[in-house]
Design a protein around this motif. Structure first.
Motif, short mmCIF file in Angstrom:
data_model
loop_
_atom_site.label_atom_id
_atom_site.label_comp_id
_atom_site.label_asym_id
_atom_site.label_seq_id
_atom_site.Cartn_x
_atom_site.Cartn_y
_atom_site.Cartn_z
N GLU A 81 -4.53 6.33 -0.40
CA GLU A 81 -3.82 5.06 -0.41
C GLU A 81 -4.11 4.30 -1.70
OE1 GLU A 81 -3.38 2.36 3.25
OE2 GLU A 81 -4.91 1.38 2.01
N ARG A 124 -3.55 0.59 -3.41
CA ARG A 124 -3.19 -0.79 -3.02
C ARG A 124 -2.76 -1.54 -4.28
NH1 ARG A 124 -5.58 -5.90 -2.78
NH2 ARG A 124 -5.42 -7.01 -0.78
N GLU A 159 -1.48 -5.32 -5.59
CA GLU A 159 -1.34 -6.73 -5.23
C GLU A 159 -0.66 -7.45 -6.40
OE1 GLU A 159 -5.03 -8.63 -3.72
OE2 GLU A 159 -4.59 -10.16 -5.23
N LYS A 210 0.86 -1.19 0.00
CA LYS A 210 0.00 0.00 0.00
C LYS A 210 0.89 1.23 0.00
CE LYS A 210 -3.76 -2.38 2.31
NZ LYS A 210 -4.51 -2.57 3.54
#
Lengths: 151, 110
Positions: free
Chosen positions: A63, A65, A67, A8
């Motif tokens: 933020e 994120r 992955e 993040k």
């Protein structure tokens, strides 16, 4: 077996190098071919820079994120951000055959990303953009959309 | 990114070393535009040691070409590694910039 890692980061361009380094380490750990890794790194850079540069107008911290996962020979990068709705699949392809003077400045990074990835999926979910990029780690060719220019 | 400059037969060769990305593109922009401002109009960018290029880097090449055009100059690219050449072709830059196999060829041609 799926391996997955999450990071993040804040919407500041200074985070880009650490994200690229992290993605490179992930690719190396999973023995992704060199050109597949470089394609993935370019796509990660383009998307992250795009979100940070154009996703927000309120001047606040947000933020993002990211992955990364590797499963059955495919590497996936998923981005979730609470910026403005932005579907890269709806962007027009820039005219890459236009004379240099007429080339639009924007859109090139998105064009590279779409061309270099095997799959691009977008959804708007709970007020967030979710963008998923996927590439086979051992593709027969590195670019799935042939360049339109002369060969 | 490290940039090494040398002159060969009135051609300015810029040997680039490192990644040409959102953070390093500015380095190339500064050096390239200052060379052009100093009157250098035949310029070769040697990409042999550039493994990676993203769209921010590509934009610097367009800027360089734009600055050279009114002076009648040329910007040529040489020694492109396979991945970098793929990126440039995907962006359609093979229609804008001449590509050469190595710096000698590029210097002789521009």
């Amino acid at each position: 077996m799926e391996d997955l890692t999450i990071r993040k980061v804040l919407n500041n361009l200074n985070v880009v190098p650490e994200v690229i380094q992290w993605a490179e380490e992930f690719c190396n750990q999973h023995h992704v071919s060199r050109n597949t890794m470089l394609s993935m790194l370019v796509a990660v850079e383009e998307i992250l820079v795009n979100i940070i540069s154009y996703g927000y107008e309120d001047g606040r911290d947000h933020e993002i994120r990211i992955e990364l996962s590797c499963k059955e020979g495919k590497i996936t990068a998923a981005f979730t951000d609470d910026g403005k709705p932005f579907n890269i699949l709806e962007m027009e392809t820039p005219d890459i055959t236009a004379p240099a003077d007429d080339r639009p400045i924007g859109g090139l990074g998105i064009h590279l990303t779409r061309s270099m990835m095997d799959e691009v999926n977008y959804k708007r979910e709970e007020g967030k953009n979710v963008l998923i990029l996927r590439k086979k780690s051992n593709p027969s060719k590195e670019f799935n959309v042939p360049p339109m220019g002369k060969e | 990114m490290e940039i090494q400059l040398y002159k060969e037969q009135d051609v300015t060769v810029m040997r680039l070393d490192g990644r040409l990305d959102v953070l390093t593109a500015k380095d190339l922009e500064t050096v390239l535009l200052s060379q052009i401002a100093n009157g250098e109009i035949r310029i070769v960018l040697d990409f042999e040691k550039v493994e990676y290029v993203s769209s921010t880097g590509l934009r610097v090449l367009l800027e360089g070409r734009k600055a050279l055009k009114p002076k009648g100059g040329t910007l040529a690219l040489c020694s492109l590694p396979e991945f970098v050449e793929s990126v440039l072709r995907t962006a359609g830059f093979d229609n804008i910039f001449p590509f050469y196999a190595n710096s000698q060829e590029a210097v002789g041609a521009v």
